[in-house]
Design an enzyme around this catalytic site. Structure first.
Site, short mmCIF file in Angstrom:
data_model
loop_
_atom_site.label_atom_id
_atom_site.label_comp_id
_atom_site.label_asym_id
_atom_site.label_seq_id
_atom_site.Cartn_x
_atom_site.Cartn_y
_atom_site.Cartn_z
N ASP A 62 0.81 -1.22 0.00
CA ASP A 62 0.00 0.00 0.00
C ASP A 62 0.84 1.26 0.00
OD1 ASP A 62 0.65 -0.61 2.87
OD2 ASP A 62 -0.44 1.26 3.18
N ASP A 65 5.67 0.27 3.32
CA ASP A 65 5.97 -0.97 4.02
C ASP A 65 5.76 -2.17 3.12
OD1 ASP A 65 3.23 -1.06 3.83
OD2 ASP A 65 2.86 -0.62 5.94
N TYR A 213 -5.28 0.23 9.32
CA TYR A 213 -6.40 0.50 8.40
C TYR A 213 -7.70 -0.03 8.99
CZ TYR A 213 -3.06 1.97 4.86
OH TYR A 213 -2.07 2.63 4.18
N GLU A 457 5.49 10.15 2.73
CA GLU A 457 5.18 8.77 2.32
C GLU A 457 4.18 8.77 1.16
OE1 GLU A 457 3.81 4.52 4.33
OE2 GLU A 457 3.41 6.39 5.39
#
Length: 483
Positions: A62, A65, A213, A457
């Site tokens: 996603d 990571d 999430y 990010e």
């Protein structure tokens, strides 16, 4: 008839579109194809699902990571598919790459939903993963597989996967009918599972998904979102009736749209049905969706007396929380889509925000301001898309980008060894072309730092809506749009 849109040649939207799709190749997990264009990435996570004796190789990481979180991955897929359905005709040679980006996800979701009564919701232990700074090709942290079941339901993740499969089925319908039908059948089955066995996956899976999430506003919006896409794909009255029967159970919020909140997306998507005078649904209940879609516009436009978002001095749309660019891209996508739905409907094409009358072209202007800001029209003169323009982030919070590639450093880099690269004052050695970072703060200030993950990010769900946006502006750049 024509809708005149004042679009200056301020950016090369075609170049940005190409790069926005390249980014998804940089996020691929699994066995990479020979056509892979981000060549510093290599095969990774080839045993995913092994712990539960299922093949879960593939899909997307996603963000920075190495965990595969299926909830945001599914939203990303839905948005890529919606972008192609609305703007694919403008993508030119990039349309094939958009198909490939979608299919990389849908092939994976077919695996993740292959066992009836089970939906695989995540691969990778997030705590073990986040303790390390490793290339995906090197990772040796636990690849735990997490599933939602009848006893441990996860309606939000299951329904979002159903929405992604339904939307994608329409993308492939024209040239791969067999695959399209497979996606649609699976979407229907997964939706029924999500609806019959209701519950949030944050309760069943707990710390594995929270605070990463977990859904903050429940799963009802995802169920309605999935039913809306299934209605669009099938035209079946069952799904329309499901939506209208359940829509009042969803909170009336108008500027919320993203991986966790589908409210504005539902209203925009279904407003097209309501506005069509040729549809018997219009006679049924014209008070549904269109008024809330208008309220979405009024909650976002800078001049609206009822706006609920803020804007930076340089003009960037802002909502609370990290990774703000996800809001700028997702809400801009909705503005463009709705403006196109509105156009051609006479007096009902005007949105009234109290005493402010808004034409569809104004929605386009606001969205263009956002994408131009992202591409460099901002106080810092910085493009927030990696590889676009001369000045862009060089220290993005992304493992694969910040660590030397396998080609440059074939030896394994373990969990602790990677930290020295994270702390390095050298720019990232690998450009993650097309990645859009979280963006500047409310004062238009951006600190190009790996450690500042809230701003540096990139994520798939920032990029997914911008694909359609860029295709649209590529099509209208320097000319008028034919209605």
């Amino acid at each position: 008839m024509m809708m005149v849109v004042n679009v200056a040649n301020s950016h090369d939207y075609g170049e940005a579109l190409t790069k926005s799709l390249l980014f998804f190749e940089g996020q691929r997990s699994g066995k990479l194809p020979p056509s892979q264009r981000i060549t510093w990435r290599k095969d990774s996570a080839l045993l995913d699902g092994f712990d539960l004796h299922v093949d879960l190789v593939g899909g997307y990481y996603d963000a920075e990571d190495n965990v595969k979180f299926h909830f945001p991955m599914a939203y990303t897929t839905t948005m890529l598919a919606w972008g192609v359905l609305e703007f694919g005709e403008f993508m030119g040679s990039d349309l094939q790459h958009a198909y490939e980006a979608i299919r990389w996800a849908t092939d994976y979701f077919l695996k993740a939903t292959s066992v009836p009564g089970v939906v695989y919701a995540q691969v990778g232990d997030p705590y073990g993963d986040h303790k390390c700074w490793e290339r995906p090709e090197d990772m040796d942290t636990p690849r735990t597989t997490y599933a939602v079941t009848e006893n441990k339901p996860g309606s939000e993740v299951s329904a979002e996967i159903a929405a992604a499969l339904a939307a994608s089925s329409m993308v492939f319908y024209g040239f791969d009918r067999r695959y399209s039908k497979l996606l649609l059948r699976r979407a229907s089955r997964v939706f029924l599972f999500a609806d019959k066995f209701r519950g949030s996956y944050k309760d069943g899976l707990g710390p594995a998904v929270c605070p990463f999430y977990c859904s903050g506003n429940g799963y009802q919006d995802e169920l309605i979102w999935a039913a809306a896409w299934l209605h669009k794909a099938t035209k079946a009255t069952y799904y329309w009736n499901y939506v209208t029967r359940n829509i009042h159970s969803v909170d009336s919020v108008f500027a919320e749209f993203g991986w966790d909140a589908k409210h504005a997306g539902i209203n925009i998507l279904l407003s097209k049905v309501i506005m069509s005078m040729h549809s018997f649904y219009f006679v049924l209940d014209s008070s549904l969706f269109r008024p809330n879609a208008d309220k979405f516009v009024c909650s976002v436009l800078p001049e609206s007396p009822t706006k609920s978002v803020t804007y930076s001095p340089g003009g960037l749309l802002f909502k609370q929380g990290g990774s703000n660019m996800q809001h700028a891209t997702a809400l801009s996508f909705l503005l463009i889509v709705y403006s196109r739905y509105l156009y051609g409907h006479g007096n009902i094409s005007i949105v009234h925000c109290d005493n402010v009358a808004v034409k569809p072209s104004r929605l386009i202007q606001v969205a263009k301001g956002q994408v131009d800001y992202i591409l460099g029209n901002n106080p810092s003169g910085m493009s927030y898309m990696v590889g676009y323009g001369n000045k862009f982030p060089r220290y993005i919070h992304h493992r694969g980008s910040s660590l030397p590639s396998i080609d440059q450093h074939p030896e394994h880099i373990n969990c602790d060894e990677g930290r020295s690269y994270f702390a390095s004052n050298q720019p990232n050695p690998n450009l993650l072309i097309g990645a859009i970072v979280g963006g500047p703060d409310i004062n238009d200030s951006y600190n190009d730092s790996r450690a500042d993950f809230a701003h540096s990010e990139p994520t798939t769900y920032i990029n997914a809506p911008v694909v359609g946006i860029l295709a649209y502006f590529k099509s209208v750049m320097g000319r008028v749009e034919i209605g």
